[in-house]
Structure formats: structure tokens, C-alpha cells
Design a protein around this motif. Structure first.
Motif, PDB file in Angstrom:
ATOM      1  N   THR A  40      98.645  43.350  93.809  1.00 25.91           N
ATOM      2  CA  THR A  40      99.664  43.511  94.845  1.00 25.91           C
ATOM      3  C   THR A  40     100.168  42.153  95.320  1.00 25.91           C
ATOM      4  O   THR A  40     101.371  41.925  95.423  1.00 25.91           O
ATOM      5  CB  THR A  40      99.106  44.316  96.034  1.00 25.91           C
ATOM      6  N   THR A  60      97.551  47.823 101.939  1.00 27.97           N
ATOM      7  CA  THR A  60      98.144  47.432 100.657  1.00 27.97           C
ATOM      8  C   THR A  60      99.562  47.970 100.539  1.00 27.97           C
ATOM      9  O   THR A  60     100.466  47.281 100.057  1.00 27.97           O
ATOM     10  CB  THR A  60      97.264  47.924  99.499  1.00 27.97           C
ATOM     11  N   SER A  61      99.782  49.180 101.017  1.00 31.78           N
ATOM     12  CA  SER A  61     101.123  49.775 101.005  1.00 31.78           C
ATOM     13  C   SER A  61     102.106  48.958 101.831  1.00 31.78           C
ATOM     14  O   SER A  61     103.265  48.782 101.448  1.00 31.78           O
ATOM     15  CB  SER A  61     101.050  51.211 101.532  1.00 31.78           C
ATOM     16  N   GLN A  73     103.259  46.057  99.695  1.00 26.90           N
ATOM     17  CA  GLN A  73     104.156  46.514  98.628  1.00 26.90           C
ATOM     18  C   GLN A  73     105.522  46.907  99.173  1.00 26.90           C
ATOM     19  O   GLN A  73     106.555  46.549  98.606  1.00 26.90           O
ATOM     20  CB  GLN A  73     103.532  47.690  97.871  1.00 26.90           C
TER      21      GLN A  73
END
Length: 81
Positions: A38, A70-71, A74
Motif C-alpha cells: 500500500t 490501510t483503506s 489507498q
């Protein structure tokens, strides 16, 4: 929506429990690899302390917390594209 690695690709309204199988979430080592990928895809260069915290996150967080954080990274990259 969720990517193939289980990381949500859009706004999250409930705990993300979507992974390939519910009885096997990624290990800390696998979470660390997802996080490295990522950061790499985002063009984020990590210093020693960054890496220490990334490993801490991968080692200590539950899947839902890890997937949300993590999203965020991203999705932030997607908004710049």
C-alpha cells in the motif's frame, strides 16, 4: 466494495470483515506485506520510525482496524489521481 486483499475501496459503514475466508484473516506478516504494498503504491517513502510503527500496526491491530487504516491510505491516493 472490497479489493481482493480484503481492504475496502470505498467509504466504510460497518466493520470490514470481508476476507477470502472468515476463519483465516491475514497473519501479522501478511498484514505487513499488504501495508508495504500500500505504501509503495502510494509512493510513500518510509523512515526507520515509520517502519517501526507500520510493523507495530501489523502486529497488534485486529483485522477491522488494520483494514480501515490501510483503506484510508489507498483512498487518499485515489483522490489525488
Amino acid at each position: 466494495m472490497t479489493a481482493t486483499d480484503g481492504i475496502p475501496t470505498g467509504p466504510i459503514t460497518s466493520e470490514p470483515l470481508c476476507y477470502e475466508t472468515y476463519d483465516h484473516f491475514p497473519t501479522a506478516e501478511e498484514r505487513a506485506a499488504i501495508l508495504r504494498d500500500t505504501f509503495s503504491a502510494a509512493g510513500i517513502e518510509l523512515g526507520a520510525y515509520d517502519e517501526r510503527i507500520a510493523h507495530w500496526l501489523a502486529d497488534t491491530s485486529d483485522w477491522g482496524t488494520f483494514a480501515v487504516i490501510t483503506s484510508w491510505v489507498q483512498r487518499a491516493v485515489q483522490t489525488r489521481a
